[in-house]
Motif scaffolding. Sequence first.
Motif, PDB file in Angstrom:
ATOM      1  N   SER A   1     -21.887 -26.376  -5.887  1.00  0.00           N
ATOM      2  CA  SER A   1     -20.662 -26.892  -5.368  1.00  0.00           C
ATOM      3  C   SER A   1     -20.575 -27.637  -3.990  1.00  0.00           C
ATOM      4  O   SER A   1     -21.088 -27.154  -3.000  1.00  0.00           O
TER       5      SER A   1
ATOM      6  N   ARG B   1     -26.445 -23.775 -10.364  1.00  0.00           N
ATOM      7  CA  ARG B   1     -25.067 -24.409 -10.062  1.00  0.00           C
ATOM      8  C   ARG B   1     -25.000 -24.511  -8.630  1.00  0.00           C
ATOM      9  O   ARG B   1     -25.433 -23.725  -7.916  1.00  0.00           O
TER      10      ARG B   1
ATOM     11  N   ASP C   1     -23.414 -33.690 -13.357  1.00  0.00           N
ATOM     12  CA  ASP C   1     -22.036 -33.452 -13.197  1.00  0.00           C
ATOM     13  C   ASP C   1     -21.923 -31.843 -14.049  1.00  0.00           C
ATOM     14  O   ASP C   1     -22.286 -31.681 -15.159  1.00  0.00           O
ATOM     15  N   LEU C   2     -21.304 -30.926 -13.460  1.00  0.00           N
ATOM     16  CA  LEU C   2     -20.952 -29.724 -14.460  1.00  0.00           C
ATOM     17  C   LEU C   2     -19.683 -30.027 -15.107  1.00  0.00           C
ATOM     18  O   LEU C   2     -18.593 -30.258 -14.866  1.00  0.00           O
TER      19      LEU C   2
ATOM     20  N   ARG D   1     -17.175 -28.997 -18.103  1.00  0.00           N
ATOM     21  CA  ARG D   1     -16.238 -27.741 -18.392  1.00  0.00           C
ATOM     22  C   ARG D   1     -16.622 -27.703 -20.014  1.00  0.00           C
ATOM     23  O   ARG D   1     -16.214 -28.741 -20.506  1.00  0.00           O
TER      24      ARG D   1
ATOM     25  N   VAL E   1     -24.769 -29.164 -11.933  1.00  0.00           N
ATOM     26  CA  VAL E   1     -25.865 -28.427 -12.525  1.00  0.00           C
ATOM     27  C   VAL E   1     -27.137 -28.937 -11.992  1.00  0.00           C
ATOM     28  O   VAL E   1     -27.313 -30.149 -12.194  1.00  0.00           O
TER      29      VAL E   1
ATOM     30  N   SER F   1     -18.561 -29.996  -8.604  1.00  0.00           N
ATOM     31  CA  SER F   1     -19.741 -28.854  -8.936  1.00  0.00           C
ATOM     32  C   SER F   1     -20.941 -29.787  -9.735  1.00  0.00           C
ATOM     33  O   SER F   1     -20.302 -30.487 -10.671  1.00  0.00           O
TER      34      SER F   1
END
Length: 328
Positions: free
Chosen positions: A50, A48, A107-108, A110, A57, A55
């Motif tokens: 940021s 990960r 894209d991270l 959630r 991956v 943030s």
Amino acid sequence: MTAADTTETSHETQLRDRVIAGLEAAGVAGPFGELEPMLGGHSGLTYRISGADESFVIKSVPPGQKAIGRHDMLRQARIMTALADTDVPVPGIRATDETTPGWFAMDLVRGESLEPVLDDPAVEPTLAAARMRRAAEVLPALHAVPLDSLPVDGDVLSPADELKRWSRTMGAVPPELVPDAARFEELLSARIPDAVDPVLVHGDYRLGNILSDGTEPAALIDWEIWSPGDPRVELGWFLVFADGTNFPGVGRVVEGLPSAEELIDTYSAAAGPLTDFTWFDALGRFKMAAIMGHNLRRHREGRHHDPAQELLPDTINRLIVTGIERLA
């Protein structure tokens, strides 16, 4: 610090520099944080990182590893890019780099990716049931994506091919670890269904590979083994994880999960009726028993020490017994 630690640190420093350069070229604003290792599969390195407002991956080919099969990170990026404008939820791909070792940034997203009958922490039963129903509704959308719109690069596996593949895995396991596996394979071999038109299959479709935001599937992840294939193979695998009684001593029974019949009906309402599905239900159990038998063998031979593998014999036996019951 050992030589191996020094090498790993050097690799991560170089990778971070390359990732930052790639993200900046894609218009992502810094400053950037460190590369933070993330738990994940064994096919590549996952981190990960940021930026100022976002943030990401990062998935990278391990140093010294050829980008082939499961280790081909950019192959994953290509399929997710191709699915970006479809009804299949996937993370957005933000940067790629084909220089060895290759990597990509996505894209991270959630969400939780938990298998209700296997993973910890336990998912509240009503939430688990809702997620499973939604997964059964999304799967037809995956299978409906036209193959000619995708970067297809592999052979199509027929039901016979799938059985041969997992028979090889099962055949490498000592028979005492997989009792009655030979009979199970014989029953599967005796009634192999005809193939249907191939579709896009994820290869490991289950809640553990779906990031859920509440009840909604936010992103389908871990695309290491996607391919064109038989949709019934994918659904049969998904159903293995819908019943905690398949995993005695390993998993848990979650009250209120939808039955296999309900999930099949949900899938069929969008994708159309299924033929010969009992065989694919059994194949999913054969596949899981073969994988678990292989892992138990590796542990007992000292190739991968993991005492938790000693919990598997009851589950392996259960999968084989229930698979035979479906075919006998």
